[in-house]
Design an enzyme around this catalytic site. Structure first.
Site, PDB file in Angstrom:
ATOM      1  N   ASP A  63      -5.479  -5.559  10.674  1.00 26.26           N
ATOM      2  CA  ASP A  63      -4.788  -4.571  11.519  1.00 26.26           C
ATOM      3  C   ASP A  63      -5.802  -3.954  12.473  1.00 26.26           C
ATOM      4  O   ASP A  63      -6.809  -3.382  12.042  1.00 26.26           O
ATOM      5  CB  ASP A  63      -4.176  -3.484  10.612  1.00 26.26           C
ATOM      6  CG  ASP A  63      -3.359  -2.449  11.384  1.00 26.26           C
ATOM      7  OD1 ASP A  63      -3.202  -2.604  12.618  1.00 26.26           O
ATOM      8  OD2 ASP A  63      -2.873  -1.486  10.753  1.00 26.26           O
ATOM      9  N   LYS A 115      -8.686  -3.450   8.037  1.00 22.39           N
ATOM     10  CA  LYS A 115      -8.729  -2.925   9.402  1.00 22.39           C
ATOM     11  C   LYS A 115      -9.851  -3.625  10.163  1.00 22.39           C
ATOM     12  O   LYS A 115     -10.931  -3.867   9.593  1.00 22.39           O
ATOM     13  CB  LYS A 115      -9.007  -1.425   9.359  1.00 22.39           C
ATOM     14  CG  LYS A 115      -7.924  -0.634   8.647  1.00 22.39           C
ATOM     15  CD  LYS A 115      -6.706  -0.543   9.528  1.00 22.39           C
ATOM     16  CE  LYS A 115      -5.590   0.224   8.838  1.00 22.39           C
ATOM     17  NZ  LYS A 115      -4.430   0.380   9.717  1.00 22.39           N
ATOM     18  N   ASP A 157       3.285  -2.895  15.125  1.00 20.95           N
ATOM     19  CA  ASP A 157       3.409  -1.637  14.388  1.00 20.95           C
ATOM     20  C   ASP A 157       3.663  -0.530  15.418  1.00 20.95           C
ATOM     21  O   ASP A 157       4.820  -0.204  15.732  1.00 20.95           O
ATOM     22  CB  ASP A 157       2.111  -1.414  13.576  1.00 20.95           C
ATOM     23  CG  ASP A 157       2.017  -0.080  12.867  1.00 20.95           C
ATOM     24  OD1 ASP A 157       2.907   0.761  13.056  1.00 20.95           O
ATOM     25  OD2 ASP A 157       1.041   0.161  12.123  1.00 20.95           O
ATOM     26  N   SER A 187      -3.522  -1.690   1.762  1.00 19.16           N
ATOM     27  CA  SER A 187      -4.203  -1.600   3.053  1.00 19.16           C
ATOM     28  C   SER A 187      -5.574  -0.959   2.819  1.00 19.16           C
ATOM     29  O   SER A 187      -5.667   0.132   2.273  1.00 19.16           O
ATOM     30  CB  SER A 187      -3.364  -0.731   3.993  1.00 19.16           C
ATOM     31  OG  SER A 187      -4.049  -0.495   5.190  1.00 19.16           O
ATOM     32  N   LYS A 215       8.013   1.165   9.773  1.00 16.86           N
ATOM     33  CA  LYS A 215       7.637   2.438   9.153  1.00 16.86           C
ATOM     34  C   LYS A 215       8.779   3.405   9.409  1.00 16.86           C
ATOM     35  O   LYS A 215       9.161   3.616  10.570  1.00 16.86           O
ATOM     36  CB  LYS A 215       6.348   2.990   9.764  1.00 16.86           C
ATOM     37  CG  LYS A 215       5.101   2.221   9.349  1.00 16.86           C
ATOM     38  CD  LYS A 215       3.839   2.882   9.849  1.00 16.86           C
ATOM     39  CE  LYS A 215       2.626   2.034   9.503  1.00 16.86           C
ATOM     40  NZ  LYS A 215       1.399   2.502  10.137  1.00 16.86           N
ATOM     41  N   GLY A 223       2.857   1.716   5.528  1.00 11.84           N
ATOM     42  CA  GLY A 223       2.611   2.996   4.868  1.00 11.84           C
ATOM     43  C   GLY A 223       1.939   3.970   5.812  1.00 11.84           C
ATOM     44  O   GLY A 223       1.355   3.569   6.824  1.00 11.84           O
ATOM     45  N   LYS A 279      -4.588  -6.123   3.272  1.00 15.33           N
ATOM     46  CA  LYS A 279      -4.691  -5.854   4.715  1.00 15.33           C
ATOM     47  C   LYS A 279      -6.004  -5.131   4.943  1.00 15.33           C
ATOM     48  O   LYS A 279      -6.322  -4.181   4.231  1.00 15.33           O
ATOM     49  CB  LYS A 279      -3.494  -4.996   5.130  1.00 15.33           C
ATOM     50  CG  LYS A 279      -3.662  -4.181   6.405  1.00 15.33           C
ATOM     51  CD  LYS A 279      -2.306  -3.664   6.872  1.00 15.33           C
ATOM     52  CE  LYS A 279      -2.393  -2.309   7.534  1.00 15.33           C
ATOM     53  NZ  LYS A 279      -1.071  -1.809   7.962  1.00 15.33           N
ATOM     54  N   GLU A 284      -2.157  -7.520  13.102  1.00 14.57           N
ATOM     55  CA  GLU A 284      -1.268  -6.404  13.408  1.00 14.57           C
ATOM     56  C   GLU A 284      -1.789  -5.617  14.606  1.00 14.57           C
ATOM     57  O   GLU A 284      -2.967  -5.247  14.656  1.00 14.57           O
ATOM     58  CB  GLU A 284      -1.183  -5.511  12.150  1.00 14.57           C
ATOM     59  CG  GLU A 284      -0.198  -4.363  12.259  1.00 14.57           C
ATOM     60  CD  GLU A 284      -0.114  -3.541  10.962  1.00 14.57           C
ATOM     61  OE1 GLU A 284      -0.603  -4.027   9.909  1.00 14.57           O
ATOM     62  OE2 GLU A 284       0.419  -2.428  11.013  1.00 14.57           O
TER      63      GLU A 284
HETATM   64  O1  LIG Z   1      -1.652   2.636   2.502  1.00 13.66           O
HETATM   65  C1  LIG Z   1      -0.973   3.014   3.459  1.00 13.66           C
HETATM   66  O2  LIG Z   1      -0.173   3.958   3.369  1.00 13.66           O
HETATM   67  C2  LIG Z   1      -1.124   2.297   4.757  1.00 13.66           C
HETATM   68  C3  LIG Z   1      -2.249   2.786   5.518  1.00 13.66           C
HETATM   69  C4  LIG Z   1      -2.348   2.150   6.886  1.00 13.66           C
HETATM   70  O3  LIG Z   1      -2.688   0.997   6.973  1.00 13.66           O
HETATM   71  C5  LIG Z   1      -2.121   2.959   8.034  1.00 13.66           C
HETATM   72  C6  LIG Z   1      -1.848   4.256   7.918  1.00 13.66           C
HETATM   73  C7  LIG Z   1      -1.875   5.095   9.028  1.00 13.66           C
HETATM   74  C8  LIG Z   1      -2.255   4.658  10.243  1.00 13.66           C
HETATM   75  C9  LIG Z   1      -2.815   3.363  10.371  1.00 13.66           C
HETATM   76  O4  LIG Z   1      -4.177   3.341  10.284  1.00 13.66           O
HETATM   77  C10 LIG Z   1      -2.251   2.412   9.354  1.00 13.66           C
HETATM   78  C11 LIG Z   1      -1.457   1.382   9.986  1.00 13.66           C
HETATM   79  O5  LIG Z   1      -1.619   1.217  11.178  1.00 13.66           O
HETATM   80  O6  LIG Z   1      -0.629   0.686   9.386  1.00 13.66           O
HETATM   81 MG   LIG Z   2      -0.822  -0.721  11.517  1.00 11.92          MG
END
Ligand SMILES: O=C(O)CCC(=O)C1=CC=C[C@@H](O)[C@@H]1C(=O)O
Ligand SMILES: [Mg+2]
Length: 369
Positions: free
Chosen positions: A189, A164, A239, A136, A263, A291, A162, A214
């Site tokens: 996402d 953002k 999510d 991500s 999660k 994550g 992934k 997402e």
């Molecule tokens: O690498 C990882 O642990 C995932 C990170 C990640 O995408 C996220 C972590 C925490 C909050 C969010 O922004 C996000 C998610 O939404 O999935």
């Molecule tokens: Mg997410």
């Protein structure tokens, strides 16, 4: 097993690279590790994935500690527990606060697996010896930086990327990524940054053959997501909207998504995560493991969960070195060509690195039966 002792460590670790989402930036990560001990001296470890701020969900590190100390520890300390599923039942009387519950429950799952000489994956019913993983990538200062960073992760072999998105950093960013990486499995996402008014903009994303979008809409919504899912060919993945099996059932029945991001912390622990997994498997809805920028302890739990059969899409569990100069487990989590080998040691299968933990511990608390 009798829960004789619980230790909490408040931790502070610097991430190697800031991680920015539509709701904020993380670099200095504060979190908690929790260790449970039984009457035979076995230990189990859990991690609180609550952030310092209530941006992602309403929980914070502070609320998590309050709920754990004042409500959850009294429910388990000194008690005889046969199976970790009982912990979820004991915690049912307390509304939500899922990340707090999952911290304690996860440590008890690890303890249970170690005590019964099984890997955590086996205790959960998983049987893969390696899992496929993605990465991500946060919002970067400009698209050129993002393209470079994504290119680096593709070279490392991650099975999906992934990124953002947020208003003003979406269609053109994805277009640029697609021009550079036409065939890479790619997803976006939004972390709830859009509303139904953005439906025409989001429809433009259909042309990029994304694996999924997402959580485009509000963190508590499943109605508007059902509306947009009917308008898009790209699958919606939920999510933030999913906190339980019940939320999952309602979202799937309503057609709010075609994929679920599980999660462990957000759904209150491994027992509920497994229930969601089993339900989605029966419904033909693929899942993947999200994550929370975890240290190795939380990451190890994610690896074990991902061995269940319906985790057919690569998750966010990438190498320790993608986040930290030094992780708090040995060996560290390593993804090679997009695969993590599932450890074969009992419980989470990685050893806590106490010396490393000590370096990042800012406070310790001890509770005895
Ligand atoms: O690498 C990882 O642990 C995932 C990170 C990640 O995408 C996220 C972590 C925490 C909050 C969010 O922004 C996000 C998610 O939404 O999935
Ligand atoms: Mg997410």
């Amino acid at each position: 097993m009798i829960i004789k002792e619980i230790n909490i460590r408040k931790m502070k670790m610097m991430m190697k690279h800031p991680f920015t989402t539509s709701f904020g930036t993380f670099q200095e990560k504060e979190f908690m590790l929790l260790e449970v001990k039984d009457e035979l001296g076995n230990t189990g470890w859990g991690e609180s994935v609550a952030f310092q701020t209530p941006w992602y969900t309403e929980e914070t590190l502070g609320t998590s500690l309050h709920i754990i100390q004042d409500f959850l520890i009294p429910l388990v300390l000194g008690n005889e527990i046969e199976h970790p599923d009982e912990v979820t039942e004991l915690f049912n009387a307390i509304r939500r606060n899922n990340m707090a519950k999952s911290t304690v429950e996860g440590a008890i799952w690890d303890l249970y697996a170690k005590r019964n000489k099984m890997t955590l994956a086996q205790a959960l019913g998983g049987d893969l010896d390696k899992i496929e993983v993605g990465v991500s990538v946060g919002i970067e200062k400009n698209v050129a930086d993002l393209v470079e960073r994504v290119g680096g992760f593709i070279k490392e072999g991650y099975k999906r990327i992934k990124v953002k998105i947020k208003p003003g950093y979406d269609v053109e960013v994805i277009r640029e990524l697609r021009m550079n990486f036409p065939d890479v499995p790619l997803m976006a996402d939004a972390n709830s940054a859009y509303t139904l008014e953005d439906i025409d903009l989001l429809k433009q994303l259909d042309e990029f053959n994304l694996m999924m979008i997402e959580q485009p809409f509000a963190s508590d919504d499943i109605i508007d997501h059902a509306i947009i899912q009917k308008e898009l060919t790209t699958p919606i993945c939920l999510d933030e909207s999913i906190h339980s099996l019940e939320d999952t059932r309602k979202a799937i029945e309503l057609g709010s998504c075609k994929i679920i991001n599980i999660k462990i912390g957000r759904v209150g622990g491994l027992t509920e995560a497994k229930k969601i997994h089993d339900y989605c498997l029966a419904q033909g809805i693929p899942v993947w493991c999200g994550g929370m920028l975890e240290s190795g302890i939380g990451r190890a739990h994610n690896v074990a969960l991902t061995t269940l059969p319906n985790f057919i899409l690569p998750g966010d569990t990438s190498s320790s070195s993608r986040y930290w100069e030094e992780d708090v487990i040995t060996p560290e989590v390593i993804a090679i060509d997009g695969y993590i080998t599932v450890p074969t040691g009992y419980g989470i299968g990685y050893e806590p690195n106490i010396e490393a933990m000590d370096r990042y511990t800012v406070e310790e608390m001890n509770f005895k039966a």
